[in-house]
Design a protein around this motif. Structure first.
Motif, PDB file in Angstrom:
ATOM      1  N   TRP A  66       0.861  -1.189   0.000  1.00  0.00           N
ATOM      2  CA  TRP A  66       0.000   0.000   0.000  1.00  0.00           C
ATOM      3  C   TRP A  66       0.894   1.234   0.000  1.00  0.00           C
ATOM      4  O   TRP A  66       1.652   1.460   0.945  1.00  0.00           O
ATOM      5  CB  TRP A  66      -0.891  -0.010   1.237  1.00  0.00           C
ATOM      6  N   LEU A  67       0.814   2.041  -1.060  1.00  0.00           N
ATOM      7  CA  LEU A  67       1.655   3.224  -1.194  1.00  0.00           C
ATOM      8  C   LEU A  67       0.794   4.471  -1.369  1.00  0.00           C
ATOM      9  O   LEU A  67      -0.331   4.400  -1.870  1.00  0.00           O
ATOM     10  CB  LEU A  67       2.593   3.079  -2.394  1.00  0.00           C
ATOM     11  N   THR A  68       1.367   5.616  -0.963  1.00  0.00           N
ATOM     12  CA  THR A  68       0.682   6.908  -1.079  1.00  0.00           C
ATOM     13  C   THR A  68       1.656   7.927  -1.660  1.00  0.00           C
ATOM     14  O   THR A  68       2.747   7.570  -2.119  1.00  0.00           O
ATOM     15  CB  THR A  68       0.201   7.395   0.298  1.00  0.00           C
ATOM     16  N   GLY A  69       1.269   9.191  -1.606  1.00  0.00           N
ATOM     17  CA  GLY A  69       2.128  10.258  -2.106  1.00  0.00           C
ATOM     18  C   GLY A  69       3.430  10.405  -1.344  1.00  0.00           C
ATOM     19  O   GLY A  69       4.320  11.133  -1.790  1.00  0.00           O
ATOM     20  N   GLU A  70       3.570   9.721  -0.225  1.00  0.00           N
ATOM     21  CA  GLU A  70       4.821   9.762   0.530  1.00  0.00           C
ATOM     22  C   GLU A  70       5.907   8.894  -0.107  1.00  0.00           C
ATOM     23  O   GLU A  70       7.065   8.970   0.283  1.00  0.00           O
ATOM     24  CB  GLU A  70       4.579   9.288   1.970  1.00  0.00           C
ATOM     25  N   HIS A  71       5.513   8.075  -1.073  1.00  0.00           N
ATOM     26  CA  HIS A  71       6.445   7.122  -1.660  1.00  0.00           C
ATOM     27  C   HIS A  71       6.745   7.469  -3.116  1.00  0.00           C
ATOM     28  O   HIS A  71       5.866   7.933  -3.847  1.00  0.00           O
ATOM     29  CB  HIS A  71       5.871   5.700  -1.606  1.00  0.00           C
ATOM     30  N   GLU A  72       7.980   7.240  -3.522  1.00  0.00           N
ATOM     31  CA  GLU A  72       8.410   7.401  -4.907  1.00  0.00           C
ATOM     32  C   GLU A  72       9.231   6.169  -5.277  1.00  0.00           C
ATOM     33  O   GLU A  72      10.140   5.784  -4.535  1.00  0.00           O
ATOM     34  CB  GLU A  72       9.242   8.669  -5.065  1.00  0.00           C
ATOM     35  N   HIS A  73       8.896   5.537  -6.410  1.00  0.00           N
ATOM     36  CA  HIS A  73       9.606   4.293  -6.709  1.00  0.00           C
ATOM     37  C   HIS A  73       9.571   3.966  -8.193  1.00  0.00           C
ATOM     38  O   HIS A  73       8.808   4.553  -8.970  1.00  0.00           O
ATOM     39  CB  HIS A  73       9.026   3.127  -5.893  1.00  0.00           C
TER      40      HIS A  73
END
Length: 223
Positions: free
Chosen positions: A180-187
């Motif tokens: 589960w990813l949100t705008g806090e993550h970049e990948h």
């Protein structure tokens, strides 16, 4: 596997209050993860006890409870009636094919209708129309050596890895992982051997590097 639904998400799942897409994702993960299946059973039992256990019962309530208990006892003693209530016939496994490779889908996904695949490079996506407004659900296949360009998320992105493997800047993922990813993550998800994922998102990706940034103005229409 190292990535699982949160306890809060599991609790909402057990209560039957999740949107269909997320409920399907959790149910499919439970098929692949014994630990989460055990946790879901415990949460469900606790919720049932809290719902049906009261400090005291009025006479009429007690009579109703006794009648209900008698009915359950009769049902469980009648094998013929049990057969009409519970269909224990095993259904054939459903497989799906991408680029010559066949994948077996979890039971939670087997009744879903896939739309015509859309292909871009080494990525192939089949939409699943659950009519949930901004929630978009898909099967995403990435061929060996494929990747999704560097991006973040305007909303949330759930990825359930159904088969294969991939990795990004945060680690490596294997079959069954619930990410589960949100705008806090970049990948930048990349796979060596290929993978099949069940994905749910509620807004467009935001590409952050290279020529893929040109897609951002129309991202709302392609997520």
């Amino acid at each position: 596997m190292r990535h699982h639904p949160t306890h809060e998400l599991m609790t909402v799942f057990a209560s039957g209050e999740l949107p269909a897409s997320l409920s399907i994702a959790v149910a499919a993960h439970l098929e692949l993860c014994h630990d989460c299946q055990t946790l879901a059973d415990r949460i469900t039992q606790q919720a049932a006890q809290q719902e049906f256990t009261t400090p005291s019962s009025t006479p009429s309530q007690q009579d109703h409870e006794d009648d209900f208990a008698d009915m359950i006892a009769q049902i469980t003693q009648d094998d013929a009636l049990l057969d009409t209530l519970f269909d224990t016939t095993e259904t054939a496994e459903q497989t799906i094919e991408f680029k010559g490779q066949h994948y077996t889908l979890p039971r939670a996904l087997q009744s879903l209708v896939l739309q015509k695949p859309q292909k871009l490079g080494k990525l192939t996506r089949s939409r699943i129309d659950l009519q949930e407004g901004s929630l978009k659900t898909s099967l995403l296949h990435i061929e060996p050596g494929g990747s999704v360009p560097m991006h973040t998320h305007r909303g949330f992105e759930l990825t359930l890895l159904l088969d294969g493997e991939f990795e990004d800047e945060m680690g490596k993922y294997q079959k069954g992982d619930f990410i589960w990813l949100t705008g806090e993550h970049e990948h930048t998800p990349t796979t060596t051997t290929g993978c099949l994922c069940f994905t749910v998102s509620n807004d467009a990706l935001q590409f952050t590097q290279g020529i893929s940034k040109l897609l951002n103005p129309i991202g709302q229409f392609i997520y």
